[in-house]
Scaffold this active site. Structure first.
Site, mmCIF file in Angstrom:
data_model
loop_
_atom_site.group_PDB
_atom_site.id
_atom_site.type_symbol
_atom_site.label_atom_id
_atom_site.label_comp_id
_atom_site.label_asym_id
_atom_site.label_seq_id
_atom_site.Cartn_x
_atom_site.Cartn_y
_atom_site.Cartn_z
ATOM 1 N N HIS A 78 0.895 -1.283 -0.086
ATOM 2 C CA HIS A 78 -0.111 0.072 0.015
ATOM 3 C C HIS A 78 0.792 1.096 0.011
ATOM 4 O O HIS A 78 0.298 2.410 0.013
ATOM 5 C CB HIS A 78 -0.917 -0.054 1.369
ATOM 6 N N ASP A 89 0.254 -7.558 1.344
ATOM 7 C CA ASP A 89 0.564 -6.279 1.465
ATOM 8 C C ASP A 89 2.186 -6.313 1.519
ATOM 9 O O ASP A 89 2.799 -6.106 2.390
ATOM 10 C CB ASP A 89 0.125 -5.880 2.591
ATOM 11 N N SER A 104 4.522 2.343 8.037
ATOM 12 C CA SER A 104 4.000 1.202 6.939
ATOM 13 C C SER A 104 5.403 1.059 6.133
ATOM 14 O O SER A 104 5.968 1.674 5.680
ATOM 15 C CB SER A 104 2.755 1.878 5.951
#
Length: 260
Positions: A71, A119, A209
């Site tokens: 992402h 992911d 992230s």
């Protein structure tokens, strides 16, 4: 309820090395240090860690390839020269930082969003960075115990600014059964691995992230077992952080790297 990836560029609330003082005060048992906000990483403690210009972290998988979260990249697989990778420093303001542009990305086949699993992504660099790489777990052998999390993200759930200095913290493994008590069917056991304290207080947060979650292997070397992905809020009681389970995708990551 707030949820989402832990990228500072995403619209949902994400997470990073953070802590909530109120949760700690009510905690039934002490949380080992570091806690609130984590502690600064040493100058050469995690040389494989890199910062990405979109507001994510990553780790050197090869000297010219970065492993991060799916992402974090804003496009499907293919040429991409829009990402700047910063390496070799713990303080992003340092004038000695190494900066290299991307040339291409490979995002996990079938990726549909961080809460849908898969992911992960790889970023090809324009030139190699002469720093140590981080090995990844190829089996579930190391998917237990206590893990190190690091990042430059915000230090509390609604923090307005990310940290300029790399911070570190330690979090314990949380079983799928326990993690499902909060996340239910949103947790994908084959794709995700959970970590955090039942009482909250330590976590990854917005801007973290893509960064690695790692531990020592039997030889005493760091090995990446998770990629910071998403979670409900930051460091909340009963809401562990969710990380991409690297061992599940180790073969696919290796195959993708060969195509770059």
């Amino acid at each position: 309820m707030l949820w989402g990836s832990r990228s500072s560029t995403q619209g949902h609330t994400l997470i990073r090395i953070a802590a909530v003082a109120l949760a700690l005060a009510a905690a039934p048992s002490p949380v080992p240090s570091p806690v609130v906000g984590g502690t600064p990483a040493g100058p050469s403690e995690f040389p494989f860690m890199v910062h990405l210009s979109m507001g994510c972290g990553g780790a050197l998988y090869e000297k010219d390839v970065v492993l991060t979260a799916g992402h974090c990249v804003d496009s499907a697989s293919g040429p991409n020269t829009r990402i700047t990778v910063t390496a070799g420093v713990t303080d992003l303001r340092s004038t000695s930082a190494i900066k290299v542009r991307s040339t291409a990305v490979v995002r996990a086949p079938g990726f549909q969003g961080e809460t849908k699993g898969k992911d992960w992504a790889l970023i090809k660099l324009a030139r190699p960075i002469d720093l140590p790489t981080l090995n990844i777990a190829t089996t579930t052998r190391y998917d237990r115990g206590r893990f190190t999390i690091i990042g430059w993200g915000t230090t509390k759930e609604h923090g307005a600014a990310a940290s300029n200095k790399l911070l570190k913290a330690t979090v314990p493994y949380v079983s799928d059964t326990t993690c499902k008590r909060h996340y239910g069917d949103r947790l994908l056991p084959k794709d995700d691995i959970c970590a955090g304290y039942a009482q909250g207080g330590v976590d990854t947060c917005s801007g973290d992230s893509g960064g690695p979650m790692f531990r020592k292997d039997d030889s005493g070397h760091w090995i990446e077992v998770g990629i910071t992905s998403w979670g409900d809020g930051c460091a909340r009681r009963g809401a562990p952080g969710i990380y991409t389970q690297v061992s599940t995708f180790a073969s696919a990551i290796a195959q993708a790297a060969d195509t770059l």
